[in-house]
Design an enzyme around this catalytic site. Structure first.
Site: not given
Ligand code: PLP
Length: 378
Positions: A187
């Site tokens: 990210k």
């Molecule tokens: C649109 C979206 N929502 C939620 C998430 C979830 O985040 P995490 O991977 O930190 O659990 C991501 C991660 O890739 C995402 O791209």
């Protein structure tokens, strides 16, 4: 000949180095790797970065941030409006909270939730809307809040892509009902894995603070002082969703590097793609103001049914690419194509994400651009 992994041009990549290594050494020297003073410091820095006056509660992932955010304010069995074109995490977080994700359309110009379509899917059970800030764009967030206000819905912004996005002069997260960030490895800033729930609501923040620590009341305050609760009360469900000092130490460094390093490099790379690919008739680019977003991904639309061939061509040349996303309403658990979402389905056949991360070199990006141009000129 198959390309070695080292030669590949990566779609995305963590940008970590000496600063993070030194911070990790400090955590190890301090002797406590779990949740403690580094998490407190990361949360304070996030609050400060957002301009103050809000809660920022760090958790183990963006998914757990979304899960706890939904659970904090949406009763089980309620419906949550969410675009189908999102990562599976948005849907699973809603399900984990015992609520029902209702798949909605997106607007083709932004890939953000289509409020007209969402309105047609409202029922008496609808209690929240989860706009997903696809590719760092919020879309018309004012319209989302106006719609939510009219129908008495909570708004849980999935801002996993939108760390650093400016909406009408304000940072995403500095306003709004509940905003969830992800700090996973690729990210805009990473903490290794991790996430944060940002809100102005004391009730929501308190719920998330306790729920991330197995529901133990006020455990956060004690852990920040290096002590542990031996006798306590629990009034609701809880999880092991807290952030560790290891993750937080990385996150603090990354936040420091955002404005000087990640933001200019991501914006420069995205602008360069935009300038180079603008004249190709088979490609449709999303229109962005690159001074207002820190692009997390760079999706393009490849028209005339030519997406898969371009994807193959790039892969053959050692260039990784992605498709954000496989629509959630296609999945067996979410109805197995039981809903008709023609815009989402068309976009799914056209979208292709090109490599974008701060470590992408000029030469690598030129290779990506040349490969795309060659493909369409042949
Ligand atoms: C649109 C979206 N929502 C939620 C998430 C979830 O985040 P995490 O991977 O930190 O659990 C991501 C991660 O890739 C995402 O791209």
């Amino acid at each position: 000949m198959a390309m070695g992994d080292m030669d590949k041009i990566r779609l995305s990549k963590s940008s970590v180095g000496d600063l993070e290594k030194e911070a990790l050494a400090r955590v190890i020297d301090q002797g406590y790797l779990g949740m403690g003073s580094f998490v407190n410091e990361f949360e304070e820095k996030l609050r400060e970065w957002l301009g103050g006056g809000r809660y920022a509660v760090c958790v183990s992932s963006g998914t757990s941030a979304l899960h706890l955010a939904v659970e904090s304010c949406v009763p089980p069995g309620s419906e949550v409006l969410v675009q189908s074109l999102t990562y599976i995490a948005s849907f699973q977080a809603i399900s984990a909270a015992g609520a029902i994700p209702v798949a909605c359309e997106v607007l083709p110009g932004t890939c953000t939730i289509d409020i007209g379509d969402a309105g047609r899917r409202l029922t008496e059970r609808t209690k929240a809307i989860m706009p997903v800030h696809y590719a760092s764009r919020t879309g018309d967030l004012e319209k989302v809040y106006e719609f939510a206000g009219r129908h008495k819905l909570r708004v849980i912004e999935d801002a996993a892509h939108a760390f650093g996005t400016i909406y009408k002069g304000r940072k995403v997260g500095s306003f709004g009902d509940i905003v969830c960030f992800s700090f996973d490895g690729i990210k805009n800033i990473t903490s290794g894995e991790g996430g944060a729930v940002v809100t102005g609501s004391t009730e929501v923040a308190k719920y998330v603070m306790d729920a991330r620590l197995l529901g133990v009341e006020k455990d956060t305050e004690k852990r920040y002082r290096g002590i542990r609760s031996w006798e306590f009360d629990v009034t609701h469900r809880g999880y092991r969703y807290h952030m560790s000092n290891i993750f937080a130490a990385i996150g603090i460094c990354q936040l420091e590097r955002l404005d000087s390093d990640f933001k200019p490099s991501r914006q420069r790379l995205a602008r360069a793609y935009h300038d180079a690919l603008g004249g190709i008739p088979e490609i449709m680019l999303f229109q962005n103001d690159y001074s207002e977003i820190i692009p997390h991904i760079f999706p393009i639309r490849v028209l005339e049914g030519r997406r898969n061939a371009l994807k193959e061509h790039l892969l053959e040349n050692g260039i990784e690419c992605g498709v954000h996303y496989y629509p959630n309403h296609f999945l067996t658990f979410y109805g197995g194509r039981g809903t008709d979402l023609p815009v989402t389905e068309r976009l799914h056949g056209e979208l292709l994400s090109l490599p974008l991360h701060p470590g992408l070199t000029g030469a690598e990006q030129r290779k990506v651009i040349t490969c795309i141009k060659e493909h369409f000129c042949d």
